[in-house]
Design a protein around this motif. Structure first.
Motif, PDB file in Angstrom:
ATOM      1  N   ILE A  81      35.804  38.309  36.822  1.00 29.57           N
ATOM      2  CA  ILE A  81      36.439  38.765  37.716  1.00 29.57           C
ATOM      3  C   ILE A  81      34.852  38.627  39.161  1.00 29.57           C
ATOM      4  O   ILE A  81      35.024  38.712  40.091  1.00 29.57           O
ATOM      5  CB  ILE A  81      36.943  40.167  37.968  1.00 29.57           C
ATOM      6  CG1 ILE A  81      38.776  39.199  37.201  1.00 29.57           C
ATOM      7  CG2 ILE A  81      37.507  40.337  39.080  1.00 29.57           C
ATOM      8  CD1 ILE A  81      39.190  40.798  36.458  1.00 29.57           C
ATOM      9  N   ALA A  82      34.123  39.117  38.201  1.00 28.80           N
ATOM     10  CA  ALA A  82      32.709  39.279  39.082  1.00 28.80           C
ATOM     11  C   ALA A  82      32.278  37.824  39.443  1.00 28.80           C
ATOM     12  O   ALA A  82      31.571  38.432  40.661  1.00 28.80           O
ATOM     13  CB  ALA A  82      31.857  40.524  37.510  1.00 28.80           C
ATOM     14  N   ARG A  95      34.286  36.938  42.169  1.00 25.64           N
ATOM     15  CA  ARG A  95      33.911  38.022  43.185  1.00 25.64           C
ATOM     16  C   ARG A  95      32.187  37.117  43.742  1.00 25.64           C
ATOM     17  O   ARG A  95      32.594  37.049  45.189  1.00 25.64           O
ATOM     18  CB  ARG A  95      34.201  39.066  43.097  1.00 25.64           C
ATOM     19  CG  ARG A  95      35.416  39.723  42.748  1.00 25.64           C
ATOM     20  CD  ARG A  95      36.248  40.121  42.896  1.00 25.64           C
ATOM     21  NE  ARG A  95      37.198  41.457  43.602  1.00 25.64           N
ATOM     22  CZ  ARG A  95      38.195  40.695  43.683  1.00 25.64           C
ATOM     23  NH1 ARG A  95      38.871  39.563  44.185  1.00 25.64           N
ATOM     24  NH2 ARG A  95      39.623  41.344  43.335  1.00 25.64           N
ATOM     25  N   SER A  96      31.915  36.631  43.298  1.00 25.70           N
ATOM     26  CA  SER A  96      30.185  36.278  43.341  1.00 25.70           C
ATOM     27  C   SER A  96      30.660  35.387  44.476  1.00 25.70           C
ATOM     28  O   SER A  96      29.574  34.773  45.264  1.00 25.70           O
ATOM     29  CB  SER A  96      29.090  36.427  42.576  1.00 25.70           C
ATOM     30  OG  SER A  96      29.719  35.224  41.577  1.00 25.70           O
ATOM     31  N   GLY A 136      33.028  34.375  46.039  1.00 28.30           N
ATOM     32  CA  GLY A 136      33.661  34.534  47.090  1.00 28.30           C
ATOM     33  C   GLY A 136      35.536  34.164  47.176  1.00 28.30           C
ATOM     34  O   GLY A 136      36.391  34.314  47.849  1.00 28.30           O
ATOM     35  N   ILE A 159      41.509  36.064  44.229  1.00 31.66           N
ATOM     36  CA  ILE A 159      41.620  36.133  42.658  1.00 31.66           C
ATOM     37  C   ILE A 159      42.996  36.967  42.697  1.00 31.66           C
ATOM     38  O   ILE A 159      44.051  37.761  43.727  1.00 31.66           O
ATOM     39  CB  ILE A 159      41.412  37.051  42.015  1.00 31.66           C
ATOM     40  CG1 ILE A 159      39.897  37.250  42.835  1.00 31.66           C
ATOM     41  CG2 ILE A 159      40.817  37.878  40.986  1.00 31.66           C
ATOM     42  CD1 ILE A 159      38.228  38.117  41.326  1.00 31.66           C
TER      43      ILE A 159
END
Length: 329
Positions: free
Chosen positions: A185-186, A189-190, A192, A195
């Motif tokens: 997930i991280a 997220r990085s 963009g 999710i």
């Protein structure tokens, strides 16, 4: 979309594809009576009992290769159990099943609970042990090999984005909401990425990549290995790519894998789609609760129950959406 060609002399030619839907419908209707009641075990038991009874009405000599567990753990639909109404006479078929995929979902009245099964000629479904599996899936229309579990999250997202003609930030990924997926997930997220988090039911999550209307491009994460085989069977019917790698947490799980024919040299193997579900196969699912794939069981004021199901076949690439009405009792 049609899948790769398979033999026209398939054993499944002698089994009515629509009969499989009757099996998932029976399980879904039975489980639906426990929606929101907070009792996972009761909901699962109702689905198992109904599915087992429905199998006995089919003319086939079936064997459960993925089921509710080993014989000493499950009184019905255990691995190795014979099902079907024509033992020793009907076509020999292997069955992978989950009478209630999403027991917690059903107990809590959440979305995406399904009754699912896959059927194939004997020896065509991987006899996956009850362990975790790393999973990676993408829908149809991409170059073969575009995704790989041997690549990073960023590499897989970037490859799909480039093939789609968009930026990585325009890609949406479905991930099971579990602490073990924090790193995935991280990284998403990085980049963009969007999710789509699901609480349970990763068979529906994987299948969602095949439907443009869901907006989901990729599925990533760790879930049950048996569910991975079920999802692979569905992708065999409608197209897409899938990677799966077994994950073992202890020696007991490795021993289970050996028992079901997984050799030690394959413990770290990345299985592709047709290594999990090959040849001709059928996938059937009926919604228990409504979700991204199917509507759940509904009860009308007159007591009639309605169901929505999907049944797919690899040899023809046919996908049928079926609405049923059930006048019970």
């Amino acid at each position: 979309m049609k899948s790769a060609a398979v033999s026209k002399s398939s054993t499944l030619d002698r089994v009515l594809v629509l009969e499989m839907v009757r099996v998932t419908e029976a399980a879904a209707v039975a489980a639906s009576k426990l929606i929101g009641r907070g009792d996972e075990k009761a909901a699962d038991h109702a689905a198992v009992e109904a599915m087992r009874k429905a199998f006995d009405e089919l003319y086939m000599d079936g064997t459960v290769v993925i089921g509710e567990g080993e014989r000493d753990e499950a009184p019905m639909l255990y691995i190795g159990e014979k099902v079907g109404g024509a033992p020793g006479k009907g076509p020999k078929i292997d069955i992978a099943l989950d009478p209630l995929e999403g027991t917690t979902i059903t107990a809590m009245a959440g979305p995406n609970a399904l009754a699912v099964l896959a059927a194939a000629e004997a020896g065509c479904l991987l006899n996956a042990p009850d362990t975790y599996m790393d999973k990676l899936a993408v829908g149809p229309g991409y170059p073969e090999g575009i995704i790989s579990l041997e690549k990073s999250v960023t590499e897989n997202v970037t490859a799909v984005a480039e093939a789609k003609g968009v930026k990585p930030a325009d890609i949406t990924v479905c991930v099971l909401d579990r602490p073990r997926h924090a790193d995935i997930i991280a990284e998403l997220r990085s980049l963009g990425c969007g999710i789509h988090m699901i609480s349970d039911g990763d068979v529906a999550g994987v299948i969602a990549v095949t439907d443009p209307e869901t907006g989901i491009d990729l599925y990533m994460g760790q879930g049950g290995a048996p569910e991975g085989v079920l999802a692979a069977a569905a992708l065999r019917c409608v197209g897409g790519q899938f990677n799966g790698r077994l994950v073992f947490r202890n020696e007991d799980e490795k021993a289970r894998a050996r028992k079901w024919g997984i050799e030690e040299k394959d413990f770290d193997r990345v299985y592709k789609l047709e290594e999990l579900a090959k040849g001709d196969c059928i996938f059937a699912a009926t919604g228990v609760t409504s979700g991204s794939l199917l509507e759940g069981v509904k009860v009308r004021r007159d007591g009639t129950m309605t169901t929505e199901s999907v049944v797919m076949r690899a040899s023809s690439g046919t996908v049928r959406w079926i609405k049923g009405e059930h006048r019970l009792g």
